[in-house]
Design an enzyme around this catalytic site. Structure first.
Site, PDB file in Angstrom:
ATOM      1  CE  LYS A  17     -83.269   0.795  67.308  1.00 48.18           C
ATOM      2  NZ  LYS A  17     -81.780   0.428  67.745  1.00 48.18           N
ATOM      3  NE  ARG A  92     -85.535  -3.388  71.623  1.00 46.37           N
ATOM      4  CZ  ARG A  92     -85.139  -2.209  71.772  1.00 46.37           C
ATOM      5  NH1 ARG A  92     -86.115  -1.381  71.029  1.00 46.37           N
ATOM      6  NH2 ARG A  92     -84.039  -1.778  72.129  1.00 46.37           N
ATOM      7  NE  ARG A 131     -77.368   6.581  73.205  1.00 45.13           N
ATOM      8  CZ  ARG A 131     -78.269   5.500  72.614  1.00 45.13           C
ATOM      9  NH1 ARG A 131     -78.953   5.750  71.797  1.00 45.13           N
ATOM     10  NH2 ARG A 131     -78.224   4.498  73.411  1.00 45.13           N
ATOM     11  NE  ARG A 164     -80.649   5.005  76.202  1.00 49.06           N
ATOM     12  CZ  ARG A 164     -81.240   4.371  75.144  1.00 49.06           C
ATOM     13  NH1 ARG A 164     -81.401   5.017  73.941  1.00 49.06           N
ATOM     14  NH2 ARG A 164     -81.093   3.001  75.018  1.00 49.06           N
ATOM     15  NE  ARG A 175     -79.189  -0.530  75.353  1.00 56.31           N
ATOM     16  CZ  ARG A 175     -78.561   0.410  74.895  1.00 56.31           C
ATOM     17  NH1 ARG A 175     -77.766   0.852  75.497  1.00 56.31           N
ATOM     18  NH2 ARG A 175     -79.022   1.080  73.886  1.00 56.31           N
TER      19      ARG A 175
END
Ligand code: AP5
Length: 226
Positions: A17, A92, A131, A164, A175
């Protein structure tokens, strides 16, 4: 006179996203509104909001609907949203989606364009644990699939690349569970409204961008305006 429009990117953590929102928002000339980025910024600055949301994000749980909705409504009132915006990671939950309908209506927006970035679970863990994000400009990399030219350094601005805090395997599973429970049902919510489009986001970043570019073109074609 055509109304301004919001784009909404749905999809699980790691669907791409943020990667795609940066590109498409630039193409559209509208701000990229990531509720995750806004809250990470609040955490980094040590604000009251940051102190509340930091521990919740660290556990991989969702922040309360009211806090998120207040933050979004304030952000949408800024002048740079006058021609539209692109939401990443919001809404969300069902209450957030219903709240956003009201916020958009009050703000003079037309019906949103909602895109679900669909990726199978087996790809997500690799994307998330690999990431790395630039601590200066926010550019997104992946140590496995999209590494920087120099290890840990952003190609664009030389910023340090950081991982992160919620990208550990343990927090990622929380998550993903929160996504399945609270966010996935939004695809049905928007499908019923006739505004949902689904893009296969398991293919390369450029292929996903091309598919999104087509959707943008069709949306602009509807009224010549975002
Ligand atoms: P948030 O920051 O929104 O995170 P998220 O939804 O979990 O999504 P991510 O940012 O992890 O993934 P992404 O889809 O943007 O993927 P990306 O492009 O980076 O939320 C974080 C937390 O904040 C939540 O857990 C919650 O606590 C809180 N929060 C935020 N919004 C909230 C809300 N509305 N309500 C309540 N709480 C909220 O890509 C990931 C990796 O994959 C990168 O390394 C990238 O290079 C790679 N990649 C991307 N696309 C491809 C591709 N096509 N092929 C190969 N690799 C790819």
């Amino acid at each position: 006179m055509p109304s301004k429009r919001a784009f909404i990117f749905l999809g699980p953590p790691g669907a791409g996203k943020g990667t795609q929102a940066k590109r498409i928002a630039k193409q559209l000339g509208v701000p990229h509104l990531s509720t995750g980025d806004m809250m990470r910024d609040a955490v980094a600055r040590g604000t009251e909001l940051g102190k509340i949301v930091g521990p919740i994000m660290q556990r991989g749980e969702l922040v309360s609907d009211q806090l998120v909705m207040n933050m979004v409504e304030q952000r949408l009132a800024q002048p740079d949203c006058a021609n539209g915006c692109l939401f990443d990671g919001y809404p969300r939950t069902l209450p957030q989606a219903e709240g956003l309908d009201g916020i958009l209506q009050r703000g003079g927006f037309g019906k949103p364009v909602v895109v679900d970035l669909a990726v199978s679970d087996d790809k997500l863990l690799r994307r998330l644990t690999g990431r790395r994000t630039c601590s200066v400009g926010g550019e997104i990399y992946n140590i496995y699939d999209a590494p920087p030219k120099v290890d840990s350094v952003c190609d664009n601005d030389g910023g340090k690349l950081v991982q992160r805090a919620d990208d550990t395997a343990e927090v990622v599973s929380q998550r993903l569970a929160a996504y399945e429970r609270a966010t996935k049902p939004l695809t049905d919510y928007y499908r019923r409204q006739g505004v949902l489009q689904v893009v296969d986001a398991s293919v390369s970043v450029d292929e996903v961008s091309r598919a999104l570019g087509e959707i943008v073109k069709r949306a602009e074609g509807r009224d010549g305006h975002l």
